[in-house]
Scaffold this active site. Sequence first.
Site, PDB file in Angstrom:
ATOM      1  N   GLU A  82      25.400 104.569 -46.665  1.00  0.00           N
ATOM      2  CA  GLU A  82      23.982 105.196 -46.896  1.00  0.00           C
ATOM      3  C   GLU A  82      23.545 105.584 -45.327  1.00  0.00           C
ATOM      4  O   GLU A  82      22.456 105.961 -45.114  1.00  0.00           O
ATOM      5  CB  GLU A  82      23.239 104.218 -47.657  1.00  0.00           C
ATOM      6  CG  GLU A  82      22.992 102.919 -46.953  1.00  0.00           C
ATOM      7  CD  GLU A  82      21.491 102.680 -46.544  1.00  0.00           C
ATOM      8  OE1 GLU A  82      21.387 103.591 -45.542  1.00  0.00           O
ATOM      9  OE2 GLU A  82      20.522 102.111 -46.907  1.00  0.00           O
ATOM     10  N   CYS A 114      24.475 100.960 -52.093  1.00  0.00           N
ATOM     11  CA  CYS A 114      25.625 100.012 -51.608  1.00  0.00           C
ATOM     12  C   CYS A 114      26.714 100.146 -52.158  1.00  0.00           C
ATOM     13  O   CYS A 114      27.759  98.962 -51.944  1.00  0.00           O
ATOM     14  CB  CYS A 114      24.876  98.504 -51.633  1.00  0.00           C
ATOM     15  SG  CYS A 114      23.300  98.391 -50.598  1.00  0.00           S
ATOM     16  N   HIS A 236      27.782  92.004 -55.619  1.00  0.00           N
ATOM     17  CA  HIS A 236      26.655  92.413 -54.559  1.00  0.00           C
ATOM     18  C   HIS A 236      25.732  91.408 -54.184  1.00  0.00           C
ATOM     19  O   HIS A 236      25.148  90.682 -55.036  1.00  0.00           O
ATOM     20  CB  HIS A 236      26.412  93.876 -54.751  1.00  0.00           C
ATOM     21  CG  HIS A 236      25.463  94.402 -53.838  1.00  0.00           C
ATOM     22  ND1 HIS A 236      25.844  94.689 -52.373  1.00  0.00           N
ATOM     23  CD2 HIS A 236      24.012  94.746 -53.772  1.00  0.00           C
ATOM     24  CE1 HIS A 236      25.045  95.084 -51.532  1.00  0.00           C
ATOM     25  NE2 HIS A 236      23.634  95.208 -52.278  1.00  0.00           N
TER      26      HIS A 236
END
Lengths: 353, 388, 134
Positions: A82, A114, A236
């Site tokens: 990103e 992400c 994550h």
Amino acid sequence: MDVGIVSYGAYVPRYRITPQEIGRVWGSDGEMMSKGLMIYSKSVPAPDEDVITISVEAARNMMRRVPEVDPQDIGALYVGSESHPYAVKPSGTIVAEAIGCSPNMTVADYEFACKAGTAAIQTCMGLVGAGMVRYGVAIGADTSQGAPGDPLEYSASAGGAAFLIGSKDVIAVINHTCSFTTDTPDFWRREGQDYPSHGGRFTGEPAYFKHVASAAKLVLKRAGSKPSDYAHAVFHQPNGKFPQRVAKMLGFTDKQIEVGLLTPKIGNTYSGAVPLGLSAVLDVAQPGERVFVVAYGSGAGADGFDITITDNITRLRRLAAPLVSHYIEDRQVIDYATYAKFRGKIRLKGGSA
Amino acid sequence: MRDVAIIGIGSTKFGELWDMSFRDLGMQAGLSAVADAKLAAEDIDALYVGNMSAGRFIEQEHVAALIADYSGLARDHVPATRIEAAGASGGLAFREGYLAVASGMHDIVVVGGAEKMTDVADVMATEIQSSAADQQWEVVFGATLASLFAMIARRHMHEFGTTREQIAQVAVKNHRHGALNPIAQYQKEIDLATVLRAPPVAEPLGVFDCAPLSDGAAAVVLCAMDRARSYTSKPVRIAASAQASDTLALHSRTQITTFNATKVAAEKAFRQADRTPEQVQLAEVHDNFTIAEILAIEDLGLFPKGQGGRATMDGETALGGKVAVNTSGGLKARGFPFGATGVAQLVELVQQLRGEAGKRQVPDASLALAQNAGGTGATVVVSLLEVA
Amino acid sequence: MATARFWRDNPSRYNLKAVRCGNCGKVFFPPRAVCSVCHRKSIGKMECMSLKGEGELISFSVVHDAPSQFEIHKPYVVAIVRMDEGVMLTSQLIDVDPKEVRIGMRVRTTLRKVGEDGPAGVIYYGYKFAPVRA
């Protein structure tokens, strides 16, 4: 055909800043932020580092472990991030040149908050599985920024990992991958804006937890497996707490997520987070072990993977490149002023690089 | 080849000359040299101008014609040629003028050197200076000219045991000499502690190890020796002029503590003049950084390799020492307008050989040497002058 | 716009492309068409190769007066390194405390940003040195 990971390489910049130091500058209780986020330091890229240099370092580490692979056999390369240094002009072309796999190949940059790196893994799996390429390279890397004073500033960090995806001599077979995707605007950055914005607590239940849990359940169902079948699980990790909580919700133990949970030491490396966690697992994984992976990207989606480590891992030159633990230990703590200088938060006259 | 003499010299003051433009500088130095030689405009066969970077300093190229024009030579249509070799531009312009007269093509030529450096910011000026190094393979990667000389200094210290104090002594000595030179930018003595305590520029070198940013111009008039005495009673004979080149990038050489271009040019010059280094009484050498003077006096053969620092500390290169080096104050104290420097060296040597150097006069000076270098010694010009 | 001027050299900046003289074996970086030892005998015999990227520090300086492009790095270390193939290179030495730098230390190259054509211009990447840490 077993499609999976043939090699991998990681990279984390060596500078660190602590939540206490950030809190000191903004008059916030850094100690409380640190405990609340379970982040004790975050990585900071040097002023001459960006997603491209991090991706190159990770990709070169990946290639160092497989000197027998001819880079010219790589037919695809994707960099997920990103924080690509260019809005227009791919990061991947530079990475491809730097590892010697251009020009007869395809390259593209990915963005999905992400999870752009795991999206790249899925793409490479498809290309390899379809016989379109012999090897594909999937990279997740970021030099993410939080606006000064924003809670994000305590976590947004830098790092990345690269995976060589193929079907020959795989060290880890990717048995299944499932994704869960909806339109959920929990975190975003508009074109031309320096820093991302987020929906505060909206990033939690309806975003991270719903998507991660949904993708995880799809994978468990598809694989016919249960949490206890896995030696390691990587979720994550925007902070240290979320992955712990989602692991518990799904029935995984703290022990299972321990190896792949790096955020407490290096912060949230965004697109690099799950790729780095998986790399840390591959650094220690033994043949036959199963690894459960779920990446999350705001916006929102989650990519789940069911992975089995093969005997080939014992033949991989794991020590031909630095282990993730090396990068975590090789650190230099800096103060906020240096951090502000490195991250371009100080306005300079003329150019900088 | 015929003998060539210097029959006239001229120079502006060196320093921050806020009220003088590039064309003013060139004109003033040229006219004073021409006046010194008692020439008429129609006597001048050609003009050579040493200039490194007018294009970047004042955004003006085509500067030889410009100086000819403002020196009043436009209606005489004198051939005017600009020569560029970074810091060696002046020395090289002199050599081109020398060759033109020695060859018989011209009888009288004026050689000037000029640089106007203070019309840009200091950072810009040092960036221009660094363009004498390899832009693509040194400068792009963060090297500055100062840092390249700093690396030479550190390696010299490592290989020969040269001390930081010995290197600093070059600045102390040259400021002492500069204090005796009315055109010098700095006419003020400094002590060793001042040099050592100065803010670092590129470690181990500090502010006082670096020649300053300066404006200035210098000029000499060259004439075939057989005609020289009709203009002056004190012609100075050009005993030798030699030039050599080396790799543009310092790192492309096998070692970094010797400038082979200096060695080669010096050997050629001494051979041409049938002289030896031991006979040299005074020398103007290219001390753009203090360490450069130590390299120069070694590579010219004035002192054995590795002994330059010790010799400097022992006073052997000061006025009254074995060989007086940079009696003008050198680039360090006289000032360092890039293109003017090589010519200014010759102006100083001619004054000395004429016995007109005042308080800094080397007694009975009869043989003098000039060494002018570009970048990290990729171009070096060595000249030998003697009393005719 | 210096874009093409930098782009042209990318193979050497990214991957240390060099040449070896097929006549005497001397290595040149960046590549060149003729060997300074063998002259004409080397023409057409300069063989492409890549430096491995490791070497020994020959000298260094800590730069305080920096060009505007390097303002943010200062003070920074610049070094001349003799690569294991014999050829020397100049670049920044990064990820190091200037006080720890020593002549003779082992370093390796890594890819970093070396400059840019202003905030809207092309970013240039190239090799820098980093210490080899055991």
